[in-house]
Design a protein around this motif. Sequence first.
Motif, PDB file in Angstrom:
ATOM      1  N   LEU A  69       0.837  -1.190   0.000  1.00 31.98           N
ATOM      2  CA  LEU A  69       0.000   0.000   0.000  1.00 31.98           C
ATOM      3  C   LEU A  69       0.875   1.244   0.000  1.00 31.98           C
ATOM      4  CD1 LEU A  69      -2.990   1.215   0.686  1.00 31.98           C
ATOM      5  CD2 LEU A  69      -2.044   1.366   2.986  1.00 31.98           C
ATOM      6  N   LEU A  70       0.602   2.174  -0.907  1.00 32.58           N
ATOM      7  CA  LEU A  70       1.349   3.424  -0.986  1.00 32.58           C
ATOM      8  C   LEU A  70       0.844   4.408   0.073  1.00 32.58           C
ATOM      9  CD1 LEU A  70       3.470   5.056  -2.696  1.00 32.58           C
ATOM     10  CD2 LEU A  70       1.482   6.047  -3.856  1.00 32.58           C
ATOM     11  N   LEU A  71       1.762   4.852   0.935  1.00 34.72           N
ATOM     12  CA  LEU A  71       1.439   5.886   1.914  1.00 34.72           C
ATOM     13  C   LEU A  71       1.801   7.269   1.380  1.00 34.72           C
ATOM     14  CD1 LEU A  71       2.676   4.102   5.159  1.00 34.72           C
ATOM     15  CD2 LEU A  71       0.337   4.262   4.274  1.00 34.72           C
ATOM     16  N   SER A  72       2.898   7.340   0.623  1.00 36.78           N
ATOM     17  CA  SER A  72       3.294   8.603  -0.009  1.00 36.78           C
ATOM     18  C   SER A  72       4.292   8.309  -1.115  1.00 36.78           C
ATOM     19  CB  SER A  72       3.911   9.568   1.012  1.00 36.78           C
ATOM     20  OG  SER A  72       5.127   9.055   1.506  1.00 36.78           O
ATOM     21  N   GLY A  73       4.377   9.209  -2.089  1.00 43.67           N
ATOM     22  CA  GLY A  73       5.364   9.092  -3.150  1.00 43.67           C
ATOM     23  C   GLY A  73       4.797   8.584  -4.461  1.00 43.67           C
ATOM     24  N   ASP A  74       5.693   7.958  -5.236  1.00 47.65           N
ATOM     25  CA  ASP A  74       5.364   7.462  -6.575  1.00 47.65           C
ATOM     26  C   ASP A  74       6.324   6.319  -6.876  1.00 47.65           C
ATOM     27  OD1 ASP A  74       4.927   7.028  -9.301  1.00 47.65           O
ATOM     28  OD2 ASP A  74       5.057   9.145  -9.848  1.00 47.65           O
ATOM     29  N   VAL A  75       5.793   5.123  -7.001  1.00 49.06           N
ATOM     30  CA  VAL A  75       6.626   3.948  -7.208  1.00 49.06           C
ATOM     31  C   VAL A  75       5.963   3.027  -8.227  1.00 49.06           C
ATOM     32  CG1 VAL A  75       5.628   2.669  -5.269  1.00 49.06           C
ATOM     33  CG2 VAL A  75       7.942   2.146  -5.982  1.00 49.06           C
ATOM     34  N   THR A  76       6.776   2.360  -9.027  1.00 54.29           N
ATOM     35  CA  THR A  76       6.278   1.402 -10.005  1.00 54.29           C
ATOM     36  C   THR A  76       6.729   0.008  -9.606  1.00 54.29           C
ATOM     37  OG1 THR A  76       6.349   3.044 -11.769  1.00 54.29           O
ATOM     38  CG2 THR A  76       6.280   0.731 -12.441  1.00 54.29           C
ATOM     39  N   PHE A  77       5.777  -0.886  -9.397  1.00 55.09           N
ATOM     40  CA  PHE A  77       6.094  -2.279  -9.108  1.00 55.09           C
ATOM     41  C   PHE A  77       6.202  -3.039 -10.419  1.00 55.09           C
ATOM     42  CE2 PHE A  77       5.438  -1.304  -4.832  1.00 55.09           C
ATOM     43  CZ  PHE A  77       6.085  -2.313  -4.121  1.00 55.09           C
ATOM     44  N   LEU A  90       1.963   3.082  -8.641  1.00 54.85           N
ATOM     45  CA  LEU A  90       1.234   3.606  -7.488  1.00 54.85           C
ATOM     46  C   LEU A  90       1.662   5.056  -7.309  1.00 54.85           C
ATOM     47  CD1 LEU A  90       1.809   0.650  -4.967  1.00 54.85           C
ATOM     48  CD2 LEU A  90      -0.070   0.938  -6.589  1.00 54.85           C
ATOM     49  N   ASN A  91       0.745   6.004  -7.496  1.00 56.36           N
ATOM     50  CA  ASN A  91       1.112   7.411  -7.382  1.00 56.36           C
ATOM     51  C   ASN A  91       0.084   8.244  -6.609  1.00 56.36           C
ATOM     52  OD1 ASN A  91      -0.934   7.671  -9.254  1.00 56.36           O
ATOM     53  ND2 ASN A  91       0.426   8.108 -10.972  1.00 56.36           N
ATOM     54  N   LYS A  92      -0.907   7.579  -6.026  1.00 55.75           N
ATOM     55  CA  LYS A  92      -1.901   8.269  -5.204  1.00 55.75           C
ATOM     56  C   LYS A  92      -1.980   7.549  -3.865  1.00 55.75           C
ATOM     57  CE  LYS A  92      -4.825  10.069  -8.871  1.00 55.75           C
ATOM     58  NZ  LYS A  92      -4.543   9.449 -10.130  1.00 55.75           N
ATOM     59  N   GLN A  93      -1.922   8.325  -2.789  1.00 61.23           N
ATOM     60  CA  GLN A  93      -1.984   7.749  -1.459  1.00 61.23           C
ATOM     61  C   GLN A  93      -3.183   6.809  -1.353  1.00 61.23           C
ATOM     62  OE1 GLN A  93      -2.533  10.620   1.671  1.00 61.23           O
ATOM     63  NE2 GLN A  93      -1.905   9.181   3.247  1.00 61.23           N
ATOM     64  N   GLY A  94      -2.939   5.628  -0.820  1.00 59.06           N
ATOM     65  CA  GLY A  94      -3.997   4.641  -0.652  1.00 59.06           C
ATOM     66  C   GLY A  94      -4.066   3.604  -1.752  1.00 59.06           C
ATOM     67  N   GLN A  95      -3.396   3.835  -2.881  1.00 59.75           N
ATOM     68  CA  GLN A  95      -3.370   2.807  -3.924  1.00 59.75           C
ATOM     69  C   GLN A  95      -2.518   1.635  -3.441  1.00 59.75           C
ATOM     70  OE1 GLN A  95      -1.844   5.047  -7.336  1.00 59.75           O
ATOM     71  NE2 GLN A  95      -3.894   5.012  -8.239  1.00 59.75           N
ATOM     72  N   TYR A  96      -2.849   0.445  -3.925  1.00 64.02           N
ATOM     73  CA  TYR A  96      -2.068  -0.723  -3.533  1.00 64.02           C
ATOM     74  C   TYR A  96      -1.978  -1.704  -4.678  1.00 64.02           C
ATOM     75  CZ  TYR A  96      -6.621  -2.963  -2.689  1.00 64.02           C
ATOM     76  OH  TYR A  96      -7.884  -3.466  -2.808  1.00 64.02           O
ATOM     77  N   VAL A  97      -1.025  -2.599  -4.548  1.00 66.88           N
ATOM     78  CA  VAL A  97      -0.854  -3.682  -5.506  1.00 66.88           C
ATOM     79  C   VAL A  97      -0.913  -4.991  -4.731  1.00 66.88           C
ATOM     80  CG1 VAL A  97       1.689  -3.601  -5.388  1.00 66.88           C
ATOM     81  CG2 VAL A  97       0.582  -4.603  -7.384  1.00 66.88           C
ATOM     82  N   LEU A  98      -1.541  -5.989  -5.343  1.00 65.65           N
ATOM     83  CA  LEU A  98      -1.528  -7.349  -4.808  1.00 65.65           C
ATOM     84  C   LEU A  98      -0.501  -8.126  -5.611  1.00 65.65           C
ATOM     85  CD1 LEU A  98      -5.371  -8.014  -4.514  1.00 65.65           C
ATOM     86  CD2 LEU A  98      -3.785  -7.366  -2.686  1.00 65.65           C
ATOM     87  N   SER A 113       9.415   7.464  -1.573  1.00 64.02           N
ATOM     88  CA  SER A 113       8.119   6.826  -1.338  1.00 64.02           C
ATOM     89  C   SER A 113       8.111   6.072  -0.022  1.00 64.02           C
ATOM     90  CB  SER A 113       7.801   5.842  -2.474  1.00 64.02           C
ATOM     91  OG  SER A 113       7.758   6.511  -3.708  1.00 64.02           O
ATOM     92  N   LYS A 114       6.938   6.017   0.592  1.00 61.22           N
ATOM     93  CA  LYS A 114       6.731   5.239   1.811  1.00 61.22           C
ATOM     94  C   LYS A 114       5.639   4.222   1.526  1.00 61.22           C
ATOM     95  CE  LYS A 114       6.648   7.475   5.672  1.00 61.22           C
ATOM     96  NZ  LYS A 114       6.219   8.275   6.849  1.00 61.22           N
ATOM     97  N   LEU A 115       5.918   2.958   1.863  1.00 60.68           N
ATOM     98  CA  LEU A 115       5.010   1.862   1.558  1.00 60.68           C
ATOM     99  C   LEU A 115       4.723   1.028   2.794  1.00 60.68           C
ATOM    100  CD1 LEU A 115       6.931   0.799  -1.638  1.00 60.68           C
ATOM    101  CD2 LEU A 115       4.661   1.825  -1.627  1.00 60.68           C
ATOM    102  N   LEU A 116       3.500   0.547   2.884  1.00 59.49           N
ATOM    103  CA  LEU A 116       3.088  -0.381   3.930  1.00 59.49           C
ATOM    104  C   LEU A 116       2.967  -1.760   3.293  1.00 59.49           C
ATOM    105  CD1 LEU A 116       1.927  -0.560   6.926  1.00 59.49           C
ATOM    106  CD2 LEU A 116      -0.291  -0.687   5.794  1.00 59.49           C
ATOM    107  N   PHE A 117       3.557  -2.772   3.927  1.00 59.72           N
ATOM    108  CA  PHE A 117       3.581  -4.133   3.395  1.00 59.72           C
ATOM    109  C   PHE A 117       2.860  -5.091   4.339  1.00 59.72           C
ATOM    110  CE2 PHE A 117       7.274  -1.950   1.824  1.00 59.72           C
ATOM    111  CZ  PHE A 117       7.453  -2.405   0.537  1.00 59.72           C
TER     112      PHE A 117
END
Length: 129
Positions: A69-77, A90-98, A113-117
């Motif tokens: 889950l993206l908490l802040s920033g812009d990251v490409t998985f 992921l470039n909007k707070q709250g977006q996530y990837v499974l 970027s800050k991410l929650l795993f």
Amino acid sequence: MTSPHSIEKQFVVISPDKVASVERADTTLYERLDANYSDFVGHELVSCYEFDSDWPSWEVHPHGDEVVLLLSGDVTFVLQTDSGEHCVNLNKQGQYVLVPRGVWHTARTNTASKLLFVTPGQGTQHRGV
């Protein structure tokens, strides 16, 4: 009653029977996880990391899907699938990837970027990019 915790300083381990334990996020964390949680068999780790550069490796979780889950920033998985690489930005707070079980993945950091795993840690493997 419990006091508040910080996901940046304390991670949460969820056991197979759904008991949550708090662990300090320090340099000995992964040694403690292996030693105290039966090589992480059946456990999940809820953690938070900040990145300011691309990941230096790929990883795979053979025992379950991972939620990022993206908490802040812009990251490409980048997910390495049978049909080739699949990118999820992921470039909007709250977006996530499974990230599906058994899929090799890495991340390209477009900005800090800050991410929650939520990670099924048992048997996690790494290899160079």
